[in-house]
Design a protein around this motif. Sequence first.
Motif, PDB file in Angstrom:
ATOM      1  N   ALA A  69      43.722  93.124  48.938  1.00  0.00           N
ATOM      2  CA  ALA A  69      44.929  93.926  49.616  1.00  0.00           C
ATOM      3  C   ALA A  69      45.974  94.645  48.506  1.00  0.00           C
ATOM      4  CB  ALA A  69      45.663  93.478  50.813  1.00  0.00           C
ATOM      5  N   SER A  70      46.258  93.406  47.845  1.00  0.00           N
ATOM      6  CA  SER A  70      47.544  93.791  46.796  1.00  0.00           C
ATOM      7  C   SER A  70      46.794  94.756  45.648  1.00  0.00           C
ATOM      8  CB  SER A  70      48.010  92.245  46.104  1.00  0.00           C
ATOM      9  OG  SER A  70      47.085  91.669  45.333  1.00  0.00           O
ATOM     10  N   VAL A  71      45.561  94.467  45.253  1.00  0.00           N
ATOM     11  CA  VAL A  71      44.857  95.294  44.243  1.00  0.00           C
ATOM     12  C   VAL A  71      44.745  96.630  44.971  1.00  0.00           C
ATOM     13  CG1 VAL A  71      42.910  95.908  43.003  1.00  0.00           C
ATOM     14  CG2 VAL A  71      43.449  93.434  43.003  1.00  0.00           C
ATOM     15  N   GLY A  72      44.286  96.992  46.091  1.00  0.00           N
ATOM     16  CA  GLY A  72      44.319  98.391  46.566  1.00  0.00           C
ATOM     17  C   GLY A  72      45.771  98.934  46.663  1.00  0.00           C
ATOM     18  N   ALA A  73      46.700  98.083  47.144  1.00  0.00           N
ATOM     19  CA  ALA A  73      48.156  98.712  47.117  1.00  0.00           C
ATOM     20  C   ALA A  73      48.513  98.975  45.509  1.00  0.00           C
ATOM     21  CB  ALA A  73      49.199  97.869  47.470  1.00  0.00           C
ATOM     22  N   GLY A  74      48.179  98.107  44.610  1.00  0.00           N
ATOM     23  CA  GLY A  74      48.502  98.670  43.141  1.00  0.00           C
ATOM     24  C   GLY A  74      47.778  99.816  42.669  1.00  0.00           C
ATOM     25  N   VAL A  75      46.739 100.135  43.120  1.00  0.00           N
ATOM     26  CA  VAL A  75      46.052 101.389  42.818  1.00  0.00           C
ATOM     27  C   VAL A  75      46.845 102.413  43.533  1.00  0.00           C
ATOM     28  CG1 VAL A  75      43.806 102.634  43.294  1.00  0.00           C
ATOM     29  CG2 VAL A  75      43.767 100.086  42.417  1.00  0.00           C
ATOM     30  N   SER A  76      47.044 102.242  44.623  1.00  0.00           N
ATOM     31  CA  SER A  76      47.834 103.353  45.293  1.00  0.00           C
ATOM     32  C   SER A  76      49.093 103.790  44.846  1.00  0.00           C
ATOM     33  CB  SER A  76      48.098 103.133  46.775  1.00  0.00           C
ATOM     34  OG  SER A  76      48.837 104.004  47.631  1.00  0.00           O
ATOM     35  N   ALA A  77      49.875 102.600  44.302  1.00  0.00           N
ATOM     36  CA  ALA A  77      51.270 102.862  43.556  1.00  0.00           C
ATOM     37  C   ALA A  77      51.047 103.218  42.452  1.00  0.00           C
ATOM     38  CB  ALA A  77      52.007 101.671  43.791  1.00  0.00           C
ATOM     39  N   GLY A  78      50.153 103.031  41.502  1.00  0.00           N
ATOM     40  CA  GLY A  78      49.906 103.453  40.212  1.00  0.00           C
ATOM     41  C   GLY A  78      49.555 104.938  40.260  1.00  0.00           C
TER      42      GLY A  78
END
Length: 89
Positions: A69-78
């Motif tokens: 989930a944190s990787v998905g949030a990081g992709v979205s934020a980046g």
Amino acid sequence: MITIVIAVAAAAFGYLQTRSFVRHRLAYVDAVHTGAAPVIAAVAAACIAMPVAGLLPFVGGGTALLFGASVGAGVSAGSRNARHRRISA
């Protein structure tokens, strides 16, 4: 208590590293700006982390799911930062 610390550390590491990678290296890749990219990245990261979590003590499936989930949030934020040209720092 140690399990919670490990889970939070894994989630923070996944989010920060992914956001930085997407912001700097994938800023001009159109596929990362689609709505499916964070979901695909989250599922892939969770699938990769799940067997690793089974081998390590104090780490379980919940940590792997939180990491995904944190990787998905990081992709979205980046992706959002790259689209708005907030690439520095």
